[in-house]
Design a protein around this motif. Sequence first.
Motif, PDB file in Angstrom:
ATOM      1  N   GLY A 138      39.187  14.598  25.682  1.00 35.24           N
ATOM      2  CA  GLY A 138      37.933  13.798  25.885  1.00 35.24           C
ATOM      3  C   GLY A 138      36.640  13.767  24.783  1.00 35.24           C
ATOM      4  O   GLY A 138      36.852  14.406  23.771  1.00 35.24           O
ATOM      5  N   THR A 139      35.920  12.912  25.173  1.00 40.87           N
ATOM      6  CA  THR A 139      34.795  12.636  24.062  1.00 40.87           C
ATOM      7  C   THR A 139      33.737  13.579  23.862  1.00 40.87           C
ATOM      8  O   THR A 139      33.140  13.744  22.914  1.00 40.87           O
ATOM      9  CB  THR A 139      34.002  11.365  24.434  1.00 40.87           C
ATOM     10  N   LYS A 140      33.615  14.546  24.898  1.00 40.09           N
ATOM     11  CA  LYS A 140      32.819  15.650  24.774  1.00 40.09           C
ATOM     12  C   LYS A 140      33.324  16.733  23.764  1.00 40.09           C
ATOM     13  O   LYS A 140      32.406  17.193  22.820  1.00 40.09           O
ATOM     14  CB  LYS A 140      32.621  16.522  26.094  1.00 40.09           C
ATOM     15  N   VAL A 141      34.572  16.915  23.588  1.00 43.70           N
ATOM     16  CA  VAL A 141      35.096  17.765  22.896  1.00 43.70           C
ATOM     17  C   VAL A 141      35.302  17.035  21.359  1.00 43.70           C
ATOM     18  O   VAL A 141      34.952  17.663  20.247  1.00 43.70           O
ATOM     19  CB  VAL A 141      36.346  18.434  23.247  1.00 43.70           C
TER      20      VAL A 141
ATOM     21  N   VAL B 255      35.888  23.892  19.069  1.00 37.44           N
ATOM     22  CA  VAL B 255      34.447  23.398  18.256  1.00 37.44           C
ATOM     23  C   VAL B 255      34.143  21.930  19.134  1.00 37.44           C
ATOM     24  O   VAL B 255      34.955  21.156  19.303  1.00 37.44           O
ATOM     25  CB  VAL B 255      34.442  23.301  16.756  1.00 37.44           C
ATOM     26  N   SER B 256      32.793  21.999  19.058  1.00 38.58           N
ATOM     27  CA  SER B 256      32.398  20.402  19.227  1.00 38.58           C
ATOM     28  C   SER B 256      32.448  19.610  18.411  1.00 38.58           C
ATOM     29  O   SER B 256      32.645  19.960  16.921  1.00 38.58           O
ATOM     30  CB  SER B 256      30.958  20.572  19.815  1.00 38.58           C
TER      31      SER B 256
ATOM     32  N   SER C 117      34.174  20.750  10.865  1.00 38.82           N
ATOM     33  CA  SER C 117      33.170  21.502  11.724  1.00 38.82           C
ATOM     34  C   SER C 117      33.827  22.680  12.149  1.00 38.82           C
ATOM     35  O   SER C 117      33.204  23.588  12.785  1.00 38.82           O
ATOM     36  CB  SER C 117      32.882  20.399  13.113  1.00 38.82           C
ATOM     37  N   TRP C 118      35.089  23.028  12.154  1.00 41.25           N
ATOM     38  CA  TRP C 118      35.877  24.321  12.339  1.00 41.25           C
ATOM     39  C   TRP C 118      35.538  25.126  11.551  1.00 41.25           C
ATOM     40  O   TRP C 118      35.883  26.528  11.733  1.00 41.25           O
ATOM     41  CB  TRP C 118      37.459  23.855  12.210  1.00 41.25           C
ATOM     42  N   SER C 119      35.008  24.988  10.391  1.00 43.71           N
ATOM     43  CA  SER C 119      34.533  26.289   9.382  1.00 43.71           C
ATOM     44  C   SER C 119      33.486  27.020  10.174  1.00 43.71           C
ATOM     45  O   SER C 119      33.283  28.290   9.656  1.00 43.71           O
ATOM     46  CB  SER C 119      33.969  25.630   8.094  1.00 43.71           C
ATOM     47  N   THR C 120      32.878  26.776  11.151  1.00 44.94           N
ATOM     48  CA  THR C 120      31.805  27.831  11.753  1.00 44.94           C
ATOM     49  C   THR C 120      32.399  28.112  13.091  1.00 44.94           C
ATOM     50  O   THR C 120      31.603  28.896  13.842  1.00 44.94           O
ATOM     51  CB  THR C 120      30.615  26.774  11.875  1.00 44.94           C
ATOM     52  N   TRP C 121      33.447  27.609  13.668  1.00 42.46           N
ATOM     53  CA  TRP C 121      33.971  28.017  15.041  1.00 42.46           C
ATOM     54  C   TRP C 121      34.556  29.409  14.898  1.00 42.46           C
ATOM     55  O   TRP C 121      34.921  29.756  14.073  1.00 42.46           O
ATOM     56  CB  TRP C 121      34.976  26.967  15.305  1.00 42.46           C
ATOM     57  N   GLY C 122      34.464  30.079  16.029  1.00 39.76           N
ATOM     58  CA  GLY C 122      35.195  31.380  16.156  1.00 39.76           C
ATOM     59  C   GLY C 122      34.232  32.553  15.275  1.00 39.76           C
ATOM     60  O   GLY C 122      33.190  32.296  14.936  1.00 39.76           O
ATOM     61  N   SER C 123      35.197  33.370  15.024  1.00 39.92           N
ATOM     62  CA  SER C 123      34.674  34.384  14.049  1.00 39.92           C
ATOM     63  C   SER C 123      35.501  34.245  12.520  1.00 39.92           C
ATOM     64  O   SER C 123      36.573  33.919  12.606  1.00 39.92           O
ATOM     65  CB  SER C 123      35.073  35.802  14.684  1.00 39.92           C
ATOM     66  N   ALA C 124      34.815  34.769  11.629  1.00 41.21           N
ATOM     67  CA  ALA C 124      35.301  34.597  10.308  1.00 41.21           C
ATOM     68  C   ALA C 124      36.368  35.689  10.091  1.00 41.21           C
ATOM     69  O   ALA C 124      36.129  36.938  10.562  1.00 41.21           O
ATOM     70  CB  ALA C 124      34.209  34.777   9.255  1.00 41.21           C
TER      71      ALA C 124
END
Length: 179
Positions: A49-52, A81-82, A89-96
């Motif tokens: 969906g567009t939200k994700v 990630v949004s 944008s995945w570079s700040t998602w989750g934990s490093a």
Amino acid sequence: MFPRINRKAEWTMVTEPKWLRVARTKLGTKEAAGSANSATILGWAKRLGTKVLGMVYNADSVPWCGVFVAYCLQEDGIEPVSIAVRATSWSTWGSALRPERLAPGSVLVFERPGGGHVGFYVGEDATAYHVLGGNQGDAVTIARIAKDRCIARRWPTGRPVIGKPVQMAARKPISTDEA
């Protein structure tokens, strides 16, 4: 004579996270040629969906590596990630994760001319990560991508890291542009 069981392959499949097992089942999925669109890829986008995704996604000619990663993670109940369609944008998602803590299923983010790329770590050799990803040569494949292009190594927050780095042979050329 009894059939021989490949215990190593059996062990790998059991210990890999579900999202990576889902990704492996999609190997070989391809974009449609020309102006046509892959019903499979558009189905992933519709489900997310567009939200994700952060946009209306209606053509597989739009880079879809982030769509693939989001779809696989969501199959395991993990919130993507949004603006998932934007690879960086995945570079700040989750934990490093530090490079020495990588495990199969880690999310790797790369820079490339004109944007970024995101996919799942399945192994590495001395100079490249082996990445299971979408939109690699317009298909879901495993590609070798130079380690020095990697800008982020991530793991879902709250999930234990399963496994450790996997050393592999360098049998394919290094990818230079995954779009």
